[in-house]
Design a protein around this motif. Sequence first.
Motif, PDB file in Angstrom:
ATOM      1  N   SER A  36       0.814  -1.223   0.000  1.00 33.42           N
ATOM      2  CA  SER A  36       0.000   0.000   0.000  1.00 33.42           C
ATOM      3  C   SER A  36       0.845   1.271   0.000  1.00 33.42           C
ATOM      4  CB  SER A  36      -0.960   0.007   1.196  1.00 33.42           C
ATOM      5  OG  SER A  36      -0.239  -0.006   2.417  1.00 33.42           O
ATOM      6  N   HIS A  37       2.065   1.210   0.556  1.00 32.63           N
ATOM      7  CA  HIS A  37       2.918   2.399   0.568  1.00 32.63           C
ATOM      8  C   HIS A  37       3.655   2.601  -0.754  1.00 32.63           C
ATOM      9  CE1 HIS A  37       5.597  -0.929   1.535  1.00 32.63           C
ATOM     10  NE2 HIS A  37       6.630  -0.158   1.198  1.00 32.63           N
ATOM     11  N   LEU A  38       3.583   1.602  -1.643  1.00 35.09           N
ATOM     12  CA  LEU A  38       4.279   1.694  -2.930  1.00 35.09           C
ATOM     13  C   LEU A  38       3.421   2.329  -4.029  1.00 35.09           C
ATOM     14  CD1 LEU A  38       5.925  -1.863  -3.007  1.00 35.09           C
ATOM     15  CD2 LEU A  38       6.992   0.302  -2.341  1.00 35.09           C
ATOM     16  N   TYR A  39       2.099   2.293  -3.856  1.00 32.02           N
ATOM     17  CA  TYR A  39       1.191   2.748  -4.898  1.00 32.02           C
ATOM     18  C   TYR A  39       0.276   3.853  -4.373  1.00 32.02           C
ATOM     19  CZ  TYR A  39       2.761  -1.278  -7.541  1.00 32.02           C
ATOM     20  OH  TYR A  39       3.536  -2.178  -8.213  1.00 32.02           O
ATOM     21  N   SER A  40      -0.078   4.774  -5.255  1.00 39.64           N
ATOM     22  CA  SER A  40      -0.983   5.856  -4.859  1.00 39.64           C
ATOM     23  C   SER A  40      -2.371   5.331  -4.526  1.00 39.64           C
ATOM     24  CB  SER A  40      -1.078   6.899  -5.982  1.00 39.64           C
ATOM     25  OG  SER A  40       0.178   7.501  -6.213  1.00 39.64           O
ATOM     26  N   ALA A  41      -2.768   4.255  -5.213  1.00 40.85           N
ATOM     27  CA  ALA A  41      -4.084   3.663  -4.952  1.00 40.85           C
ATOM     28  C   ALA A  41      -4.047   2.175  -5.266  1.00 40.85           C
ATOM     29  CB  ALA A  41      -5.163   4.354  -5.789  1.00 40.85           C
ATOM     30  N   ILE A  42      -4.885   1.436  -4.561  1.00 47.36           N
ATOM     31  CA  ILE A  42      -5.017  -0.006  -4.782  1.00 47.36           C
ATOM     32  C   ILE A  42      -6.501  -0.327  -4.923  1.00 47.36           C
ATOM     33  CG2 ILE A  42      -4.717  -2.307  -3.786  1.00 47.36           C
ATOM     34  CD1 ILE A  42      -2.242  -1.282  -2.374  1.00 47.36           C
ATOM     35  N   ALA A  43      -6.831  -1.087  -5.967  1.00 52.57           N
ATOM     36  CA  ALA A  43      -8.224  -1.487  -6.208  1.00 52.57           C
ATOM     37  C   ALA A  43      -8.305  -3.005  -6.268  1.00 52.57           C
ATOM     38  CB  ALA A  43      -8.745  -0.876  -7.506  1.00 52.57           C
ATOM     39  N   VAL A  44      -9.373  -3.557  -5.731  1.00 49.90           N
ATOM     40  CA  VAL A  44      -9.531  -5.001  -5.608  1.00 49.90           C
ATOM     41  C   VAL A  44     -10.713  -5.472  -6.444  1.00 49.90           C
ATOM     42  CG1 VAL A  44      -9.866  -6.916  -3.993  1.00 49.90           C
ATOM     43  CG2 VAL A  44      -8.569  -4.900  -3.278  1.00 49.90           C
ATOM     44  N   PHE A  45     -10.512  -6.548  -7.199  1.00 47.02           N
ATOM     45  CA  PHE A  45     -11.576  -7.101  -8.036  1.00 47.02           C
ATOM     46  C   PHE A  45     -12.679  -7.698  -7.175  1.00 47.02           C
ATOM     47  CE2 PHE A  45     -13.047 -11.092 -10.282  1.00 47.02           C
ATOM     48  CZ  PHE A  45     -13.965 -10.450 -11.089  1.00 47.02           C
ATOM     49  N   ASP A  46     -13.925  -7.387  -7.549  1.00 46.35           N
ATOM     50  CA  ASP A  46     -15.093  -7.960  -6.881  1.00 46.35           C
ATOM     51  C   ASP A  46     -16.022  -8.520  -7.952  1.00 46.35           C
ATOM     52  OD1 ASP A  46     -17.498  -8.554  -5.584  1.00 46.35           O
ATOM     53  OD2 ASP A  46     -17.229  -6.934  -4.135  1.00 46.35           O
ATOM     54  N   PRO A  47     -16.191  -9.862  -8.015  1.00 43.34           N
ATOM     55  CA  PRO A  47     -17.008 -10.453  -9.083  1.00 43.34           C
ATOM     56  C   PRO A  47     -18.495 -10.181  -8.946  1.00 43.34           C
ATOM     57  CG  PRO A  47     -16.368 -12.129  -7.507  1.00 43.34           C
ATOM     58  CD  PRO A  47     -15.615 -10.881  -7.123  1.00 43.34           C
ATOM     59  N   LYS A  48     -18.916  -9.558  -7.837  1.00 45.11           N
ATOM     60  CA  LYS A  48     -20.341  -9.382  -7.601  1.00 45.11           C
ATOM     61  C   LYS A  48     -20.862  -8.004  -7.996  1.00 45.11           C
ATOM     62  CE  LYS A  48     -19.614 -10.714  -3.343  1.00 45.11           C
ATOM     63  NZ  LYS A  48     -19.724 -11.155  -1.932  1.00 45.11           N
ATOM     64  N   ILE A  49     -19.991  -7.154  -8.555  1.00 44.54           N
ATOM     65  CA  ILE A  49     -20.435  -5.803  -8.883  1.00 44.54           C
ATOM     66  C   ILE A  49     -20.016  -5.433 -10.302  1.00 44.54           C
ATOM     67  CG2 ILE A  49     -20.268  -5.044  -6.481  1.00 44.54           C
ATOM     68  CD1 ILE A  49     -17.678  -3.630  -7.274  1.00 44.54           C
ATOM     69  N   GLY A  50     -20.476  -4.269 -10.752  1.00 42.71           N
ATOM     70  CA  GLY A  50     -20.034  -3.744 -12.031  1.00 42.71           C
ATOM     71  C   GLY A  50     -20.863  -4.214 -13.208  1.00 42.71           C
ATOM     72  N   ARG A  51     -20.431  -3.826 -14.401  1.00 43.18           N
ATOM     73  CA  ARG A  51     -21.126  -4.208 -15.634  1.00 43.18           C
ATOM     74  C   ARG A  51     -21.111  -5.713 -15.816  1.00 43.18           C
ATOM     75  NH1 ARG A  51     -18.490  -1.673 -20.627  1.00 43.18           N
ATOM     76  NH2 ARG A  51     -16.580  -2.053 -19.429  1.00 43.18           N
ATOM     77  N   LYS A  52     -22.231  -6.248 -16.199  1.00 45.33           N
ATOM     78  CA  LYS A  52     -22.321  -7.676 -16.440  1.00 45.33           C
ATOM     79  C   LYS A  52     -21.388  -8.059 -17.583  1.00 45.33           C
ATOM     80  CE  LYS A  52     -25.656 -11.373 -17.366  1.00 45.33           C
ATOM     81  NZ  LYS A  52     -25.246 -12.164 -16.213  1.00 45.33           N
TER      82      LYS A  52
END
Length: 306
Positions: A68-84
């Motif tokens: 977390s200290h190496l990157y400005s932001a971290i995003a995690v994949f969630d298979p239950k959300i988003g565009r089908k």
Amino acid sequence: MTSYQINLEGDVLKVRFGQPAMGDQVVRDAAARLDEMITLGELAGGKLLKIDGPASVAVSYLIAHKVSHLYSAIAVFDPKIGRKGYKSFIVAVSHTPAYKIGELIETDEPHKDKIYPKVVICGPSQSGKSCLREGLKQAISNIAGAPYPYVITACPDGEGAWYSEAAQRDLELAQQLKATYKAKFTPEFATKAASWVRNANTPLNIIDVGGRITDENRIIMREATHAVILSGKNEKIPEWQEFCESLGLRIVAIIHSDLEDKEDVIESESPVLTGKVHRLVRGEDVSRRGMVQVLAKVLVGLGSKQ
């Protein structure tokens, strides 16, 4: 082979479970791999790191601590959300106004051409569905080349995927935590759980539902593709068969759960796996039971038929 595998592909950290091991060993293996990647300059830092793949709670904390200290932001994949049909990531760490916590990052990585198996484990209460679910997870993980079994707990009984291993170590503590987490089975929960099932796009998905034939379970189960019926009472099986068939689910197994017996019985394997599984008891490792082993192979085989 290590118990946890980590590789960087572009700006995506691909993670997955490897050789079966207890949680402490998985954390140590993950830590060793991350340290290696940092030392070699593979994880050099940057604006955004996306993480894709299954992880235990402990491993998730570890990854956050290491990168977390190496990157400005971290995003995690969630298979239950988003565009089908497409992968979406949730921003979980941010040190920059460019990304907001909870923001969705949608990608163009398609999942349109393949419908992955979504197998619901259903049947009357007190049949051992949660025990079977955890036994299947372990049995599938021991099959070479098998996909990771992604479990959706679609029943607010407080017994999540963590429960089985916790019960093996401290049954009393596990029961206390379950009672704390337990909530009511409302239409709102059913709608939310149904969206989890509908949007699940991992290669093998297992859904654990409540033990009653209700409108809430109907909402959830109609989003699945296959069904395993587990019942401690044979006379209850026909009504669950009818329920699954009314939802268009393909029944792949009908199993009698016998608490008192001492061995499993396989009556038939095709076209539907039938027979008996014995002593599905919380806190016991049931992954090596004959029926569980055969069912694990059946579920893994579903993916190759899609």
